[in-house]
Design a protein around this motif. Structure first.
Motif, PDB file in Angstrom:
ATOM      1  N   ASP A 284      47.573  76.451  43.928  1.00 18.31           N
ATOM      2  CA  ASP A 284      48.190  77.028  45.126  1.00 18.31           C
ATOM      3  C   ASP A 284      49.710  76.919  45.015  1.00 18.31           C
ATOM      4  OD1 ASP A 284      45.947  77.857  46.763  1.00 18.31           O
ATOM      5  OD2 ASP A 284      45.444  75.721  46.876  1.00 18.31           O
ATOM      6  N   VAL A 285      50.356  78.072  45.069  1.00 18.30           N
ATOM      7  CA  VAL A 285      51.796  78.143  44.831  1.00 18.30           C
ATOM      8  C   VAL A 285      52.500  78.757  46.042  1.00 18.30           C
ATOM      9  CG1 VAL A 285      53.606  79.086  43.330  1.00 18.30           C
ATOM     10  CG2 VAL A 285      51.383  78.447  42.363  1.00 18.30           C
ATOM     11  N   ASP A 286      53.595  78.140  46.460  1.00 14.28           N
ATOM     12  CA  ASP A 286      54.484  78.715  47.470  1.00 14.28           C
ATOM     13  C   ASP A 286      55.842  78.948  46.826  1.00 14.28           C
ATOM     14  OD1 ASP A 286      52.658  78.775  49.518  1.00 14.28           O
ATOM     15  OD2 ASP A 286      53.341  76.916  50.469  1.00 14.28           O
ATOM     16  N   LEU A 287      56.307  80.195  46.894  1.00 14.56           N
ATOM     17  CA  LEU A 287      57.618  80.566  46.364  1.00 14.56           C
ATOM     18  C   LEU A 287      58.490  81.070  47.497  1.00 14.56           C
ATOM     19  CD1 LEU A 287      59.759  81.506  44.265  1.00 14.56           C
ATOM     20  CD2 LEU A 287      58.392  83.596  43.984  1.00 14.56           C
ATOM     21  N   GLY A 288      59.597  80.395  47.745  1.00 19.74           N
ATOM     22  CA  GLY A 288      60.561  80.833  48.745  1.00 19.74           C
ATOM     23  C   GLY A 288      61.945  80.880  48.142  1.00 19.74           C
ATOM     24  N   TYR A 289      62.603  82.034  48.251  1.00 17.43           N
ATOM     25  CA  TYR A 289      63.955  82.176  47.692  1.00 17.43           C
ATOM     26  C   TYR A 289      64.829  82.864  48.725  1.00 17.43           C
ATOM     27  CZ  TYR A 289      67.724  83.283  44.398  1.00 17.43           C
ATOM     28  OH  TYR A 289      68.934  83.377  43.761  1.00 17.43           O
ATOM     29  N   PHE A 290      65.813  82.111  49.236  1.00 14.33           N
ATOM     30  CA  PHE A 290      66.742  82.607  50.243  1.00 14.33           C
ATOM     31  C   PHE A 290      68.156  82.493  49.668  1.00 14.33           C
ATOM     32  CE2 PHE A 290      62.990  80.989  52.248  1.00 14.33           C
ATOM     33  CZ  PHE A 290      62.737  81.846  53.306  1.00 14.33           C
ATOM     34  N   THR A 291      68.811  83.617  49.471  1.00 11.58           N
ATOM     35  CA  THR A 291      70.150  83.620  48.905  1.00 11.58           C
ATOM     36  C   THR A 291      71.034  84.516  49.762  1.00 11.58           C
ATOM     37  OG1 THR A 291      71.447  84.090  46.907  1.00 11.58           O
ATOM     38  CG2 THR A 291      69.438  85.416  47.248  1.00 11.58           C
TER      39      THR A 291
ATOM     40  N   ILE B 107      64.629  94.564  47.572  1.00 19.26           N
ATOM     41  CA  ILE B 107      64.759  93.111  47.473  1.00 19.26           C
ATOM     42  C   ILE B 107      63.834  92.509  46.416  1.00 19.26           C
ATOM     43  CG2 ILE B 107      64.389  90.939  48.699  1.00 19.26           C
ATOM     44  CD1 ILE B 107      66.923  92.305  49.525  1.00 19.26           C
ATOM     45  N   ALA B 108      62.556  92.862  46.452  1.00 19.02           N
ATOM     46  CA  ALA B 108      61.595  92.252  45.538  1.00 19.02           C
ATOM     47  C   ALA B 108      61.940  92.552  44.084  1.00 19.02           C
ATOM     48  CB  ALA B 108      60.180  92.716  45.861  1.00 19.02           C
ATOM     49  N   THR B 109      62.462  93.744  43.832  1.00 16.79           N
ATOM     50  CA  THR B 109      62.838  94.114  42.471  1.00 16.79           C
ATOM     51  C   THR B 109      64.136  93.435  42.061  1.00 16.79           C
ATOM     52  OG1 THR B 109      61.785  96.268  42.752  1.00 16.79           O
ATOM     53  CG2 THR B 109      63.327  96.045  40.921  1.00 16.79           C
ATOM     54  N   ASN B 110      65.127  93.497  42.931  1.00 13.89           N
ATOM     55  CA  ASN B 110      66.472  93.060  42.559  1.00 13.89           C
ATOM     56  C   ASN B 110      66.582  91.551  42.404  1.00 13.89           C
ATOM     57  OD1 ASN B 110      69.152  93.912  41.923  1.00 13.89           O
ATOM     58  ND2 ASN B 110      69.832  93.075  43.878  1.00 13.89           N
ATOM     59  N   ILE B 111      65.973  90.785  43.313  1.00 11.34           N
ATOM     60  CA  ILE B 111      66.114  89.334  43.215  1.00 11.34           C
ATOM     61  C   ILE B 111      64.795  88.620  42.919  1.00 11.34           C
ATOM     62  CG2 ILE B 111      68.062  89.418  44.813  1.00 11.34           C
ATOM     63  CD1 ILE B 111      66.301  88.058  46.900  1.00 11.34           C
ATOM     64  N   GLY B 112      63.694  89.370  42.868  1.00  8.98           N
ATOM     65  CA  GLY B 112      62.401  88.718  42.690  1.00  8.98           C
ATOM     66  C   GLY B 112      61.701  88.966  41.381  1.00  8.98           C
ATOM     67  N   VAL B 113      62.121  89.974  40.627  1.00  7.68           N
ATOM     68  CA  VAL B 113      61.323  90.395  39.471  1.00  7.68           C
ATOM     69  C   VAL B 113      61.168  89.278  38.445  1.00  7.68           C
ATOM     70  CG1 VAL B 113      63.288  91.390  38.207  1.00  7.68           C
ATOM     71  CG2 VAL B 113      60.961  92.259  37.802  1.00  7.68           C
TER      72      VAL B 113
ATOM     73  N   VAL C  49      51.266  92.955  50.498  1.00  6.76           N
ATOM     74  CA  VAL C  49      52.631  92.887  51.043  1.00  6.76           C
ATOM     75  C   VAL C  49      52.556  92.626  52.536  1.00  6.76           C
ATOM     76  CG1 VAL C  49      54.813  94.109  51.348  1.00  6.76           C
ATOM     77  CG2 VAL C  49      53.482  94.451  49.254  1.00  6.76           C
ATOM     78  N   HIS C  50      53.165  91.534  52.990  1.00  7.58           N
ATOM     79  CA  HIS C  50      53.181  91.172  54.410  1.00  7.58           C
ATOM     80  C   HIS C  50      54.393  91.729  55.142  1.00  7.58           C
ATOM     81  CE1 HIS C  50      50.718  87.393  53.132  1.00  7.58           C
ATOM     82  NE2 HIS C  50      49.924  88.417  53.417  1.00  7.58           N
ATOM     83  N   HIS C  51      55.501  91.827  54.435  1.00  5.44           N
ATOM     84  CA  HIS C  51      56.738  92.302  55.062  1.00  5.44           C
ATOM     85  C   HIS C  51      57.615  92.933  53.991  1.00  5.44           C
ATOM     86  CE1 HIS C  51      60.230  92.444  57.716  1.00  5.44           C
ATOM     87  NE2 HIS C  51      60.932  91.857  56.764  1.00  5.44           N
ATOM     88  N   ARG C  52      58.275  94.025  54.368  1.00  7.25           N
ATOM     89  CA  ARG C  52      59.206  94.679  53.454  1.00  7.25           C
ATOM     90  C   ARG C  52      60.336  95.275  54.277  1.00  7.25           C
ATOM     91  NH1 ARG C  52      55.773  97.892  50.874  1.00  7.25           N
ATOM     92  NH2 ARG C  52      56.023  99.546  52.410  1.00  7.25           N
ATOM     93  N   GLY C  53      61.550  94.777  54.082  1.00  6.50           N
ATOM     94  CA  GLY C  53      62.694  95.273  54.823  1.00  6.50           C
ATOM     95  C   GLY C  53      63.917  95.355  53.935  1.00  6.50           C
ATOM     96  N   ASP C  54      65.049  95.740  54.542  1.00  8.17           N
ATOM     97  CA  ASP C  54      66.284  95.864  53.776  1.00  8.17           C
ATOM     98  C   ASP C  54      66.812  94.517  53.305  1.00  8.17           C
ATOM     99  OD1 ASP C  54      66.249  98.593  54.158  1.00  8.17           O
ATOM    100  OD2 ASP C  54      67.574  98.532  55.912  1.00  8.17           O
ATOM    101  N   ASP C  55      66.484  93.460  54.048  1.00  6.23           N
ATOM    102  CA  ASP C  55      67.051  92.160  53.721  1.00  6.23           C
ATOM    103  C   ASP C  55      66.016  91.098  53.352  1.00  6.23           C
ATOM    104  OD1 ASP C  55      65.917  91.803  56.184  1.00  6.23           O
ATOM    105  OD2 ASP C  55      67.745  91.139  57.195  1.00  6.23           O
ATOM    106  N   ALA C  56      64.736  91.434  53.391  1.00  7.15           N
ATOM    107  CA  ALA C  56      63.715  90.427  53.102  1.00  7.15           C
ATOM    108  C   ALA C  56      62.382  91.086  52.771  1.00  7.15           C
ATOM    109  CB  ALA C  56      63.541  89.483  54.289  1.00  7.15           C
TER     110      ALA C  56
ATOM    111  N   LEU D 161      61.133  86.313  50.069  1.00  9.35           N
ATOM    112  CA  LEU D 161      62.479  86.470  49.531  1.00  9.35           C
ATOM    113  C   LEU D 161      63.381  87.001  50.629  1.00  9.35           C
ATOM    114  CD1 LEU D 161      61.456  88.523  46.351  1.00  9.35           C
ATOM    115  CD2 LEU D 161      61.816  86.048  46.417  1.00  9.35           C
ATOM    116  N   SER D 162      64.629  86.527  50.682  1.00  5.44           N
ATOM    117  CA  SER D 162      65.542  87.014  51.713  1.00  5.44           C
ATOM    118  C   SER D 162      66.987  86.864  51.265  1.00  5.44           C
ATOM    119  CB  SER D 162      65.335  86.261  53.028  1.00  5.44           C
ATOM    120  OG  SER D 162      66.301  86.658  53.988  1.00  5.44           O
TER     121      SER D 162
END
Length: 314
Positions: free
Chosen positions: A153-160, A180-186, A204-211, A227-228
């Motif tokens: 079980d893995v939790d990944l959180g990245y806030f920059t 976001i997912a491509t630019n900072i998550g790939v 996918v639970h959420h997809r926005g301009d900033d997160a 990711l945010s």
């Protein structure tokens, strides 16, 4: 001594490439960027030719290096949407490409580059430096040595945190950055597949301009991720004054890999020089993952959401 050219010399990541070229005994022949704030080159290769017009850069390489096959590699640090065309140009210069992530935005772009590799006999190498990080290598070994039926079980959180400039730049445009997912998550998705095996499910639970946030199932893991780039999304337990929060836990245990990043590009270059670079086949799974995240329907499933996603959604 290997000879390099550099596309995207004024970018954030370019100094790591310059350092890697220098530390592996290479020389920079020429560089290109539409911006001319490239004084950092003086610290590494002050005699390298520099151009702000791609046509002039192209003509210089054709005249000075192509005929003699004297250019070995072209390093590509340009905006994401230009990676495909710049990789193709590098190979047509008669050089191998070394490209930053994401290598391309869509899986079909990889098929086009495979054809250029076939036509030219050159190769595309992707920078996937997390695969070389000691903590990630150790985690992969731990997973490989565990019981074959164990699912982690893995939790990944990245806030920059990023300012308003981000949304005004190419990075804020999905058709140029991939979102976001491509630019900072790939590179995180690539790392997860490297450690836990191929992906079998993605929601996918959420997809926005900033997160963005979602849930992945891999061969050996269940992954909740978020990711945010919005500082208002920083978890409440982030130390005061800290603008970045990165956490990866595996079965509740934090994986510490914030250190050791300084020399990973140098290690990447050395691996490429040793014939051990990461080619197009290695990159494909992570590109397929981010392409799916970019277009998949939004679904919320209780128990699959990252604990910090609630604050992101609001």
């Amino acid at each position: 001594m290997k000879s390099y050219a550099l596309i995207g010399a004024a970018g954030y990541i370019a100094p790591r490439h310059l350092k890697a070229m220098k530390e592996t005994g290479g020389t920079l022949a020429a560089a290109f960027d539409v911006n001319d704030s490239v004084g950092i080159m003086d610290s590494y290769f002050p005699d390298a030719a520099f151009f702000t017009e791609f046509e002039q850069f192209n003509a210089h390489l054709q005249a000075e290096y192509y005929a003699r096959r004297a250019l070995d590699y072209v390093a590509i640090c340009s905006p994401n949407y230009l990676h495909k065309s710049h990789c193709a140009a590098a190979m047509r210069f008669g050089a191998h490409a070394i490209c930053e992530k994401p290598l391309v935005l869509d899986p079909s772009d990889l098929d086009d580059l495979i054809e250029v590799e076939r036509q030219t006999g050159q190769r595309v190498n992707s920078i996937l430096q997390l695969r070389l990080h000691p903590a990630i290598i150790a985690l992969r070994k731990k997973v490989a040595e565990a019981d074959a039926g164990k699912i982690w079980d893995v939790d990944l959180g990245y806030f920059t945190s990023r300012g308003a400039w981000y949304h005004a730049s190419w990075k804020g445009l999905v058709h140029k950055s991939g979102g976001i997912a491509t630019n900072i998550g790939v590179h995180f998705y690539d790392m997860l597949a490297f450690v836990f095996g191929p992906q079998t499910r993605s929601i996918v639970h959420h997809r926005g301009d900033d997160a963005a946030g979602g849930y992945l199932e891999l061969e050996r893991a269940r992954v909740r991720w978020v990711l945010s780039i919005n500082r208002d999304h920083l978890p409440s337990h982030t130390p005061i004054g800290q603008t970045t929060h990165r956490s990866i836990t595996v079965d509740g245990e934090e994986i510490e890999f914030s250190g050791g990043f300084t020399d990973l590009h140098t290690l990447s270059y050395q691996s490429i020089l040793n014939g051990e670079g990461f080619g197009l086949d290695v990159v494909r799974p992570s590109i397929e993952t981010v392409a799916h995240i970019r277009t998949a329907p939004i679904q919320l499933h209780k128990g699959e959401q990252h604990p910090d996603l609630a604050k992101v959604i609001g």
